[in-house]
Design a protein around this motif. Structure first.
Motif, PDB file in Angstrom:
ATOM      1  N   ILE A  50     -40.883 -27.210   4.300  1.00 20.14           N
ATOM      2  CA  ILE A  50     -40.366 -28.368   5.028  1.00 20.14           C
ATOM      3  C   ILE A  50     -41.483 -28.983   5.869  1.00 20.14           C
ATOM      4  O   ILE A  50     -42.030 -28.322   6.758  1.00 20.14           O
ATOM      5  CB  ILE A  50     -39.188 -27.979   5.946  1.00 20.14           C
ATOM      6  CG1 ILE A  50     -38.056 -27.363   5.127  1.00 20.14           C
ATOM      7  CG2 ILE A  50     -38.695 -29.203   6.710  1.00 20.14           C
ATOM      8  CD1 ILE A  50     -37.430 -28.325   4.140  1.00 20.14           C
ATOM      9  N   PRO A  51     -41.853 -30.237   5.611  1.00 24.55           N
ATOM     10  CA  PRO A  51     -42.883 -30.882   6.429  1.00 24.55           C
ATOM     11  C   PRO A  51     -42.315 -31.288   7.785  1.00 24.55           C
ATOM     12  O   PRO A  51     -41.113 -31.160   8.028  1.00 24.55           O
ATOM     13  CB  PRO A  51     -43.269 -32.108   5.588  1.00 24.55           C
ATOM     14  CG  PRO A  51     -42.097 -32.371   4.728  1.00 24.55           C
ATOM     15  CD  PRO A  51     -41.387 -31.073   4.515  1.00 24.55           C
ATOM     16  N   ASN A  52     -43.168 -31.773   8.646  1.00 26.15           N
ATOM     17  CA  ASN A  52     -42.732 -32.286   9.937  1.00 26.15           C
ATOM     18  C   ASN A  52     -41.673 -33.362   9.719  1.00 26.15           C
ATOM     19  O   ASN A  52     -41.907 -34.342   9.014  1.00 26.15           O
ATOM     20  CB  ASN A  52     -43.928 -32.867  10.696  1.00 26.15           C
ATOM     21  CG  ASN A  52     -43.540 -33.352  12.083  1.00 26.15           C
ATOM     22  OD1 ASN A  52     -42.851 -34.349  12.230  1.00 26.15           O
ATOM     23  ND2 ASN A  52     -44.020 -32.655  13.093  1.00 26.15           N
ATOM     24  N   LEU A  53     -40.489 -33.173  10.294  1.00 25.65           N
ATOM     25  CA  LEU A  53     -39.380 -34.090  10.031  1.00 25.65           C
ATOM     26  C   LEU A  53     -39.635 -35.485  10.575  1.00 25.65           C
ATOM     27  O   LEU A  53     -39.138 -36.468  10.015  1.00 25.65           O
ATOM     28  CB  LEU A  53     -38.084 -33.518  10.609  1.00 25.65           C
ATOM     29  CG  LEU A  53     -37.597 -32.217   9.955  1.00 25.65           C
ATOM     30  CD1 LEU A  53     -36.274 -31.767  10.570  1.00 25.65           C
ATOM     31  CD2 LEU A  53     -37.440 -32.395   8.438  1.00 25.65           C
ATOM     32  N   TRP A  54     -40.404 -35.584  11.661  1.00 23.36           N
ATOM     33  CA  TRP A  54     -40.764 -36.911  12.156  1.00 23.36           C
ATOM     34  C   TRP A  54     -41.653 -37.626  11.149  1.00 23.36           C
ATOM     35  O   TRP A  54     -41.495 -38.829  10.916  1.00 23.36           O
ATOM     36  CB  TRP A  54     -41.473 -36.807  13.506  1.00 23.36           C
ATOM     37  CG  TRP A  54     -40.551 -36.512  14.642  1.00 23.36           C
ATOM     38  CD1 TRP A  54     -40.504 -35.372  15.380  1.00 23.36           C
ATOM     39  CD2 TRP A  54     -39.524 -37.368  15.159  1.00 23.36           C
ATOM     40  NE1 TRP A  54     -39.518 -35.448  16.325  1.00 23.36           N
ATOM     41  CE2 TRP A  54     -38.893 -36.661  16.217  1.00 23.36           C
ATOM     42  CE3 TRP A  54     -39.064 -38.638  14.831  1.00 23.36           C
ATOM     43  CZ2 TRP A  54     -37.844 -37.222  16.946  1.00 23.36           C
ATOM     44  CZ3 TRP A  54     -38.011 -39.187  15.561  1.00 23.36           C
ATOM     45  CH2 TRP A  54     -37.421 -38.485  16.601  1.00 23.36           C
ATOM     46  N   LEU A  55     -42.570 -36.879  10.546  1.00 21.96           N
ATOM     47  CA  LEU A  55     -43.440 -37.460   9.533  1.00 21.96           C
ATOM     48  C   LEU A  55     -42.627 -37.953   8.338  1.00 21.96           C
ATOM     49  O   LEU A  55     -42.885 -39.032   7.798  1.00 21.96           O
ATOM     50  CB  LEU A  55     -44.479 -36.439   9.064  1.00 21.96           C
ATOM     51  CG  LEU A  55     -45.440 -36.905   7.953  1.00 21.96           C
ATOM     52  CD1 LEU A  55     -46.299 -38.060   8.437  1.00 21.96           C
ATOM     53  CD2 LEU A  55     -46.313 -35.743   7.480  1.00 21.96           C
ATOM     54  N   VAL A  56     -41.632 -37.153   7.940  1.00 23.94           N
ATOM     55  CA  VAL A  56     -40.762 -37.566   6.833  1.00 23.94           C
ATOM     56  C   VAL A  56     -40.042 -38.868   7.187  1.00 23.94           C
ATOM     57  O   VAL A  56     -39.979 -39.807   6.385  1.00 23.94           O
ATOM     58  CB  VAL A  56     -39.734 -36.461   6.504  1.00 23.94           C
ATOM     59  CG1 VAL A  56     -38.749 -36.948   5.441  1.00 23.94           C
ATOM     60  CG2 VAL A  56     -40.438 -35.197   6.026  1.00 23.94           C
ATOM     61  N   LEU A  57     -39.502 -38.931   8.401  1.00 25.19           N
ATOM     62  CA  LEU A  57     -38.780 -40.126   8.834  1.00 25.19           C
ATOM     63  C   LEU A  57     -39.691 -41.337   8.866  1.00 25.19           C
ATOM     64  O   LEU A  57     -39.336 -42.405   8.355  1.00 25.19           O
ATOM     65  CB  LEU A  57     -38.170 -39.891  10.219  1.00 25.19           C
ATOM     66  CG  LEU A  57     -37.425 -41.091  10.826  1.00 25.19           C
ATOM     67  CD1 LEU A  57     -36.244 -41.485   9.948  1.00 25.19           C
ATOM     68  CD2 LEU A  57     -36.982 -40.783  12.253  1.00 25.19           C
ATOM     69  N   TRP A  58     -40.874 -41.184   9.468  1.00 24.41           N
ATOM     70  CA  TRP A  58     -41.811 -42.328   9.545  1.00 24.41           C
ATOM     71  C   TRP A  58     -42.192 -42.801   8.141  1.00 24.41           C
ATOM     72  O   TRP A  58     -42.298 -44.005   7.895  1.00 24.41           O
ATOM     73  CB  TRP A  58     -43.078 -41.948  10.312  1.00 24.41           C
ATOM     74  CG  TRP A  58     -42.902 -41.454  11.715  1.00 24.41           C
ATOM     75  CD1 TRP A  58     -43.700 -40.556  12.359  1.00 24.41           C
ATOM     76  CD2 TRP A  58     -41.895 -41.824  12.669  1.00 24.41           C
ATOM     77  NE1 TRP A  58     -43.263 -40.330  13.635  1.00 24.41           N
ATOM     78  CE2 TRP A  58     -42.147 -41.109  13.857  1.00 24.41           C
ATOM     79  CE3 TRP A  58     -40.792 -42.677  12.627  1.00 24.41           C
ATOM     80  CZ2 TRP A  58     -41.356 -41.225  14.995  1.00 24.41           C
ATOM     81  CZ3 TRP A  58     -39.988 -42.795  13.762  1.00 24.41           C
ATOM     82  CH2 TRP A  58     -40.273 -42.086  14.915  1.00 24.41           C
ATOM     83  N   THR A  59     -42.394 -41.865   7.245  1.00 26.03           N
ATOM     84  CA  THR A  59     -42.800 -42.227   5.878  1.00 26.03           C
ATOM     85  C   THR A  59     -41.673 -42.945   5.138  1.00 26.03           C
ATOM     86  O   THR A  59     -41.910 -43.948   4.464  1.00 26.03           O
ATOM     87  CB  THR A  59     -43.211 -40.966   5.093  1.00 26.03           C
ATOM     88  OG1 THR A  59     -44.253 -40.278   5.803  1.00 26.03           O
ATOM     89  CG2 THR A  59     -43.729 -41.340   3.712  1.00 26.03           C
ATOM     90  N   LEU A  60     -40.457 -42.430   5.273  1.00 26.35           N
ATOM     91  CA  LEU A  60     -39.321 -43.054   4.586  1.00 26.35           C
ATOM     92  C   LEU A  60     -39.028 -44.442   5.146  1.00 26.35           C
ATOM     93  O   LEU A  60     -38.722 -45.370   4.386  1.00 26.35           O
ATOM     94  CB  LEU A  60     -38.085 -42.169   4.704  1.00 26.35           C
ATOM     95  CG  LEU A  60     -38.149 -40.815   3.999  1.00 26.35           C
ATOM     96  CD1 LEU A  60     -36.832 -40.055   4.167  1.00 26.35           C
ATOM     97  CD2 LEU A  60     -38.462 -40.991   2.518  1.00 26.35           C
TER      98      LEU A  60
END
Length: 306
Positions: A50-60
């Motif tokens: 699981i990557p950093n969830l903030w990073l996932v959100l920013w990317t999406l």
């Protein structure tokens, strides 16, 4: 037949909620959904967990803005043929819910925002890839290829493959053979996904002189091409197993879901050869299910070893 003259419909007075809905429709949200399905799992694979969830959100969010910008530019450029085709009769520039100027400004704002967002909150490589996706979809596919060649969706579909590269770059800051193979899967998948749709709306595309393969070739030729690209897609998906490497879950899904996708493609071809009633939308919908299952497996498989 000549395309209808591009005339701006009278501006309607509409409420905030309806206006917002029109702007949302301009981004082609169903396309965005499919792009997000391929982005998040790739980020998990790149991280090996699981990557950093903030990073996932920013990317999406950044990817959604980018895809929305490309979709809005496409609606603006194609507004003349959209006003003729039945399939696109509900788009906001056709109904008059948005003016041409509003659509163009909106497309630019989303595009600039997506690049700045990704550059600041993710990384520069992700931002550059996002910019490349917008430019390729707008300039290469929409302006150059779409109205000139039946290969439009083959090469133009490369823009829709960029989210896998963006997702990988967001986590690693670089690219490797794994995202290249993932890019290849989506690239090869796009023609057998879209050509059945063009078969369904053949008359629409013919009415505006857009040379989709189904317009310039018979059903048998289109069916054969769908079969060949389906096989190529599944073969490419299997390359990921030794390269990533992938485990048992992905391997099983790739084989079983891929076999189902190929079966549906062959079914379409067989019906075309026998001159039976062709049901291309069955392949269209199964292609979406196939890609979704495959990329869900891409995201879950690394978690089994985390």
């Amino acid at each position: 037949m000549n395309v209808a003259v591009d005339t701006q419909l009278p501006v309607q007075r509409i409420g905030f909620a309806r206006k917002s809905k029109a702007y949302f429709a301009l981004t082609k949200p169903r396309v965005i959904e499919l792009l997000l399905v391929t982005t998040a799992p790739v980020m998990i694979l790149a991280q090996g967990g699981i990557p950093n969830l903030w990073l996932v959100l920013w990317t999406l969010v950044g990817g959604s803005l980018s895809a929305g910008s490309a979709g809005a530019f496409n609606c603006y450029i194609d507004r003349d043929i959209d006003r003729v085709m039945k399939r696109t009769s509900k788009r906001p520039l056709v109904t008059g819910e948005l003016t041409d100027r509003e659509a163009l400004v909106f497309a630019w704002v989303l595009g600039v925002a997506s690049i700045v967002w990704l550059a600041v909150l993710v990384n520069l490589l992700a931002a550059v890839l996002s910019l490349a996706a917008i430019l390729f979809y707008v300039l290469v596919y929409t302006l150059v290829l779409k109205r000139r060649t039946p290969q439009n969706i083959v090469w133009g579909g490369a823009a829709g493959c960029m989210p896998v590269l963006i997702g990988w770059a967001a986590v690693t800051g670089s690219l490797s053979w794994t995202p290249v193979i993932l890019f290849g899967i989506v690239f090869l998948w796009t023609p057998p996904h879209y050509w059945p749709l063009s078969m369904r709306y053949r008359a629409d595309y013919a009415s505006v002189n857009v040379p989709m393969l189904a317009v310039v070739r018979g059903r048998t030729v289109v069916g054969l091409q769908v079969v060949l690209y389906a096989w190529a897609t599944v073969a490419c998906s299997l390359l990921l197993i030794p390269v990533a490497p992938m485990g048992i879950l992905y391997s099983v899904v790739a084989v079983l879901a891929g076999g189902w996708f190929i079966f549906e493609a062959h079914r379409l071809y067989s019906m075309a050869i026998r001159h039976d009633e062709v049901k291309p939308m069955r392949v269209f919908h199964s292609s979406i299910s196939y890609l979704t299952l495959l990329f869900v497996a891409v995201g879950i498989d690394p978690l089994l070893h985390f």
